[in-house]
Design an enzyme around this catalytic site. Structure first.
Site, short mmCIF file in Angstrom:
data_model
loop_
_atom_site.label_atom_id
_atom_site.label_comp_id
_atom_site.label_asym_id
_atom_site.label_seq_id
_atom_site.Cartn_x
_atom_site.Cartn_y
_atom_site.Cartn_z
CE1 TYR A 87 -9.66 -18.14 7.14
CE2 TYR A 87 -11.80 -17.06 7.31
CZ TYR A 87 -11.03 -18.21 7.24
OH TYR A 87 -11.65 -19.44 7.26
CG HIS A 88 -8.85 -10.75 11.01
ND1 HIS A 88 -9.61 -10.97 12.14
CD2 HIS A 88 -9.72 -10.71 9.97
CE1 HIS A 88 -10.88 -11.07 11.80
NE2 HIS A 88 -10.97 -10.91 10.48
#
Length: 531
Positions: free
Chosen positions: A468-469
């Site tokens: 999730y980056h």
């Protein structure tokens, strides 16, 4: 309606800018957010991340296109869709990356973005409960605290990592970053302290700040090459808001999509979808980077970890509810990913190249596989920190409601695959240590049958995911593929900025929320002319 500043996107960057730009009562500021307000109880409760991962109302729930290096699987990409953005739905880990990351940005042609430039901004933005020191401040808005609950298996994991030879660390935001310990979290009094709570809520009573939720921006309007406002759909009607400056804070997926819908991007792609070209800017949507991640999962012999078992949840759940609402303690204050750290996959690495997170639960596919989480286990995340694979964000069509085509190209670069192989071996080495012996049941993933490097590669193609980056799709710089300059102004256009994680030229070695807050604080200084 006329504003001095229209901010598109009420996520982490947008909330910071809404506060900073509206501090001057003479500035008329409008913040537009496509999702609802951040008034869900599951946002306040840190462990509510488990349910927010599945939310349809506060999560964009994106998927990638089929990933060639991952057996053509489509990878789930959760992103926050509410005030506070992903800071309202994330695991609250407060990390900044390594000092090298920012010095690298500066070396790419971005003066003012070196580590010594951004460290004061990080310190200014936080209230660090542990106290002020060379790396932390205590007068900022974003509250950074120690966890109020540490699961015993998380404690054992930290001990196991030390047994495996990795150093202990009580702060991943110092000069070296290296070590294993417990994450500091963006919480206050046992509740989530997302960026909306920290920055936006205190500003909501200002008469010069307008916040519109459920507001989907269709396009940026231009007069020639000068941005003049936006067309926004709100309460079933499309209206035009005029602005002295338009600031895009939609994030790594939505900001490049909106630029393209507005006629700013690669000419060939825009013309393919019948969009009039305002400015041919080839870098829009390119340079997508994200941290690939995989899980090493064990059964738990002690049966004391988190579970979704219908037989055990009523008892443990009631106890957790009591502890949270009456004491602000207990398992519901957990960020779920309590322990972890930054390590080197081999001695010759100059700085940490792997990040670890330990979750006191059996996880598969982001926890979306509910039946897998029935029963007791624990899961070790490992990701490489500076992947070399580069992907892109492309339009599906010219409809602003259509999700973009997201292609991170996970593990397509050979070095990324080999780094992940080393990561799996490092995580297995920690999981095998004596400290975890009382908990350690059978290894579920990768499984005892997976031993050779080729078998680990096959496992990665089957199970590697993301953590999730996403960054980089409107990158900052001065080269031909840069989208914004070091002041975050869109190249070749007037009165238009992009301020969010999409401007990162390269992915930092850590969680990306704190750096996004820093980026927005720094942008506010530039916009307001603060020295």
């Amino acid at each position: 309606m006329q504003y001095d500043y229209v901010i598109v996107g009420g996520g982490s960057a947008g909330c910071v800018l809404a506060n900073r730009l509206s501090e001057n009562p003479n500035n008329r500021v409008c913040l537009l957010e496509a999702g609802p307000p951040d008034n869900s109880l599951f946002i306040r409760i840190p462990a509510g991340i488990i349910l927010l991962m599945r939310s349809n109302s506060r999560n964009w729930r994106y998927y990638t296109v089929p990933q060639k290096a991952l057996n053509n699987r489509q990878i789930y990409i959760p992103r926050g869709k509410t005030l506070g953005g992903s800071s309202a739905v994330n695991a609250m880990c407060y990390t900044r990356g390594h000092p090298w990351d920012y010095d690298h940005w500066e070396s790419l042609g971005n003066p003012g973005w070196g580590y010594q430039d951004v460290l004061p901004v990080f310190k200014r933005s936080e209230h660090y409960e542990a106290g002020e020191d060379d790396f932390h401040g205590t007068h900022g808005r974003l509250n950074v605290a120690d966890l109020r609950f540490r699961h015993p298996v998380s404690e054992a994991f930290v001990s196991a990592a030390q047994e495996a030879g990795y150093p202990a660390s009580d702060d991943f935001n110092n000069a070296t970053q290296e070590g294993v310990g417990f994450y500091k979290v963006t919480q206050k009094d046992g509740e989530r302290c997302g960026v909306a709570r920290a920055y936006l809520h205190p500003a909501l009573e200002r008469e010069n700040l307008t916040v519109m939720t459920g507001a989907l921006v269709h396009r940026v309007r231009f007069d020639g090459r000068t941005a003049t406002g936006v067309d926004v759909e709100h309460q079933g009607q499309v209206q035009t808001l005029s602005a002295g400056q338009v600031i895009l804070c939609g994030g790594t997926i939505n900001s490049p999509q909106l630029l393209k819908l507005s006629g700013v991007g690669p000419r060939q792609e825009l013309e393919q979808h019948g969009i009039d070209v305002v400015h041919d800017l080839p870098g829009v949507g390119e340079n997508l980077q994200d941290h690939p991640d995989v899980l090493v999962v064990h059964q738990n012999l002690k049966r004391d970890t988190l579970t979704l078992s219908p037989w055990e949840l009523p008892t443990s759940g009631l106890r957790g509810v009591w502890d949270f609402f009456y004491r602000r303690t207990g398992q519901l204050t957990s960020n779920v990913a309590e322990a972890g750290g930054f390590i080197k996959s081999r001695p010759e690495e100059p700085i940490p190249d792997l990040q670890l997170h330990l979750t006191a639960a059996k996880l598969d596919n982001h926890g979306l596989n509910w039946t897998f989480s029935i029963g007791h286990g624990y899961s070790g995340h490992v990701c490489i920190l500076r992947p070399k694979s580069r992907g892109d964000i492309r339009l599906r069509d010219a409809n602003p409601r259509s999700p973009a085509l997201i292609d991170p190209r996970f593990l397509e670069h050979e070095d990324d695959m080999e780094g992940m192989v080393r990561g799996v071996k490092a995580m297995r080495g920690i999981m095998a240590q004596q400290a975890l012996g009382p908990w350690r049941g059978n290894e579920i993933f990768p499984g005892s049958q997976v031993q050779s490097d080729d078998q680990i590669r096959a496992f990665l193609r089957e199970k590697c995911d993301n953590i999730y980056h996403p960054v980089g799709t409107c990158k900052m710089g001065v080269d031909d593929m840069a989208v914004v300059d070091p002041q975050l102004r869109v190249h070749g256009l007037e009165n238009l900025r992009v301020v969010d994680a999409s401007i990162m030229p390269t992915l930092i070695g850590g969680n990306t929320n704190a750096p996004t807050v820093m980026i927005a604080e720094k942008a506010a200084d530039d916009i307001l002319g603060v020295a």
